[in-house]
Design an enzyme around this catalytic site. Structure first.
Site, PDB file in Angstrom:
ATOM      1  N   GLY A  35       0.844  -1.224  -0.155  1.00 35.95           N
ATOM      2  CA  GLY A  35      -0.008   0.048  -0.195  1.00 35.95           C
ATOM      3  C   GLY A  35       0.793   1.321   0.034  1.00 35.95           C
ATOM      4  O   GLY A  35       0.426   2.291   0.599  1.00 35.95           O
ATOM      5  N   ARG A  38       0.409   6.067  -2.067  1.00 38.87           N
ATOM      6  CA  ARG A  38       0.083   7.120  -1.609  1.00 38.87           C
ATOM      7  C   ARG A  38      -0.032   7.291  -0.270  1.00 38.87           C
ATOM      8  O   ARG A  38       0.013   6.181   0.451  1.00 38.87           O
ATOM      9  CB  ARG A  38      -1.241   7.705  -2.502  1.00 38.87           C
ATOM     10  CG  ARG A  38      -2.393   6.979  -2.035  1.00 38.87           C
ATOM     11  CD  ARG A  38      -3.695   7.360  -2.709  1.00 38.87           C
ATOM     12  NE  ARG A  38      -4.626   6.920  -2.134  1.00 38.87           N
ATOM     13  CZ  ARG A  38      -6.096   7.221  -2.302  1.00 38.87           C
ATOM     14  NH1 ARG A  38      -6.322   8.282  -3.024  1.00 38.87           N
ATOM     15  NH2 ARG A  38      -7.111   6.452  -2.058  1.00 38.87           N
ATOM     16  N   ASN A 103       1.000  -2.101   5.196  1.00 37.14           N
ATOM     17  CA  ASN A 103       0.449  -0.839   5.149  1.00 37.14           C
ATOM     18  C   ASN A 103      -0.881  -0.735   4.600  1.00 37.14           C
ATOM     19  O   ASN A 103      -1.972  -0.014   4.949  1.00 37.14           O
ATOM     20  CB  ASN A 103       1.041   0.422   4.629  1.00 37.14           C
ATOM     21  CG  ASN A 103       0.390   1.570   4.638  1.00 37.14           C
ATOM     22  OD1 ASN A 103      -0.135   2.124   5.879  1.00 37.14           O
ATOM     23  ND2 ASN A 103      -0.019   1.923   3.688  1.00 37.14           N
ATOM     24  N   TYR A 171     -14.072  -2.651   9.787  1.00 36.87           N
ATOM     25  CA  TYR A 171     -12.713  -2.336   9.530  1.00 36.87           C
ATOM     26  C   TYR A 171     -12.088  -2.548  10.880  1.00 36.87           C
ATOM     27  O   TYR A 171     -11.195  -2.919  11.032  1.00 36.87           O
ATOM     28  CB  TYR A 171     -12.869  -1.043   9.161  1.00 36.87           C
ATOM     29  CG  TYR A 171     -11.111  -0.458   9.096  1.00 36.87           C
ATOM     30  CD1 TYR A 171     -10.437  -0.731   8.088  1.00 36.87           C
ATOM     31  CD2 TYR A 171     -10.822   0.715   9.778  1.00 36.87           C
ATOM     32  CE1 TYR A 171      -9.227  -0.160   8.049  1.00 36.87           C
ATOM     33  CE2 TYR A 171      -9.725   1.264   9.769  1.00 36.87           C
ATOM     34  CZ  TYR A 171      -8.779   0.940   8.601  1.00 36.87           C
ATOM     35  OH  TYR A 171      -7.612   1.378   8.738  1.00 36.87           O
TER      36      TYR A 171
END
Length: 272
Positions: A35, A38, A103, A171
């Site tokens: 990840g 960005r 990440n 999440y």
């Protein structure tokens, strides 16, 4: 008596320039960052590069933020096949690995509450936010063991694992499971001299997190800035704040730290 001037600190004054990292801090180290296209991931990639590491990163697509000095491998680590393909390509390029930073993550807020979260999103949340980490670590563990003592795994979790909100319960649950997994992995790998740590960011300014905060702000009828107004240190996080925490935990300065979970949130958690 509190000095009234403490109430007038400007937001821009809180983003202080960071000291330049040593270019030899991670010299000779080979790092994997998932990840990393960005936001927090890109900041972690750049911080490791600045420290002298060779870095391979992955995401579904690169962006203008993706550090050009890193090797980017396009892929989807939300599936076992995707992880295996990425790991094979990364190891072929690096020849081995010393640092693994997990990440990659994603979430979508469901303002209707827990019962409004579709079953498939619970599964997707577990696949990307928990199982992808398990799969990535399993894929690179042989390389970490081969490199010998000194290997490091850093898992990026979230503060919502400790303060779950109904809108992102799927999440938060996956990240809470990630925290438990990280502690278990640390115990297993400690005899081999491989350290494992977890970072739980708070409200950091990234495109993905901003979109979720905007949805919440709209539902509450408040401004976006109001969502992060109560952070004790006076500002939301910058991706570099998390990258610096990763750099510390991945370095020899943290050689006696394993199984730890570090909250990096400007002091917000104790205030909740």
């Amino acid at each position: 008596m509190m000095d009234d001037r403490s109430k007038t600190v400007r937001l821009e004054d809180m983003f202080r320039d960071l000291p330049s990292p040593s270019a030899s801090e991670f010299a000779g180290k080979r790092a994997i960052v998932t990840g990393g296209s960005r936001g927090i991931g890109a900041a972690i990639v750049q911080r490791l590069l600045d420290g002298g590491a060779t870095v391979v990163t992955t995401a579904r697509n690169a962006s203008d933020e993706t550090p050009k000095a890193a090797s980017f491998i396009r892929g989807d680590i939300g599936t076992l096949a995707g992880v295996q393909a990425f790991a094979a390509a990364a190891l072929d390029e690096l020849g081995g690995v010393d640092i693994v930073v997990n990440n990659a993550a994603a979430a979508r807020a469901h303002l209707g509450g827990i019962s409004s979260i579709p079953d498939e999103e619970w599964i997707n949340a577990l696949d990307l936010n928990l199982l992808s980490v398990v799969r990535v670590n399993n894929a690179f563990l042989p390389g970490l063991r081969e490199a010998g003592p000194g290997g490091v795994v850093v898992n990026i979790s979230s503060g919502v694992a400790l303060t779950p909100a109904p809108a992102v319960a799927h999440y938060a649950a996956a990240k809470a499971a990630l925290n438990a997994y990280g502690k278990a992995l640390a115990s297993e790998l400690a005899p081999a001299g491989i350290r494992v740590a977890t970072i739980m960011p708070g409200n950091v300014l990234t495109p993905g997190a901003d979109a979720i905060r905007q949805d919440v702000a709209d539902a509450m009828g408040v401004a976006l800035a109001d969502i992060t107004a109560g952070i004790p240190l006076g500002r939301p996080g910058d991706p570099r704040d998390i990258a610096e925490a990763v750099a510390y935990l991945a370095s020899d300065r943290a050689q006696w730290i394993t199984g730890a979970s570090l909250v990096v949130d400007g002091g917000e958690l104790p205030a909740i």
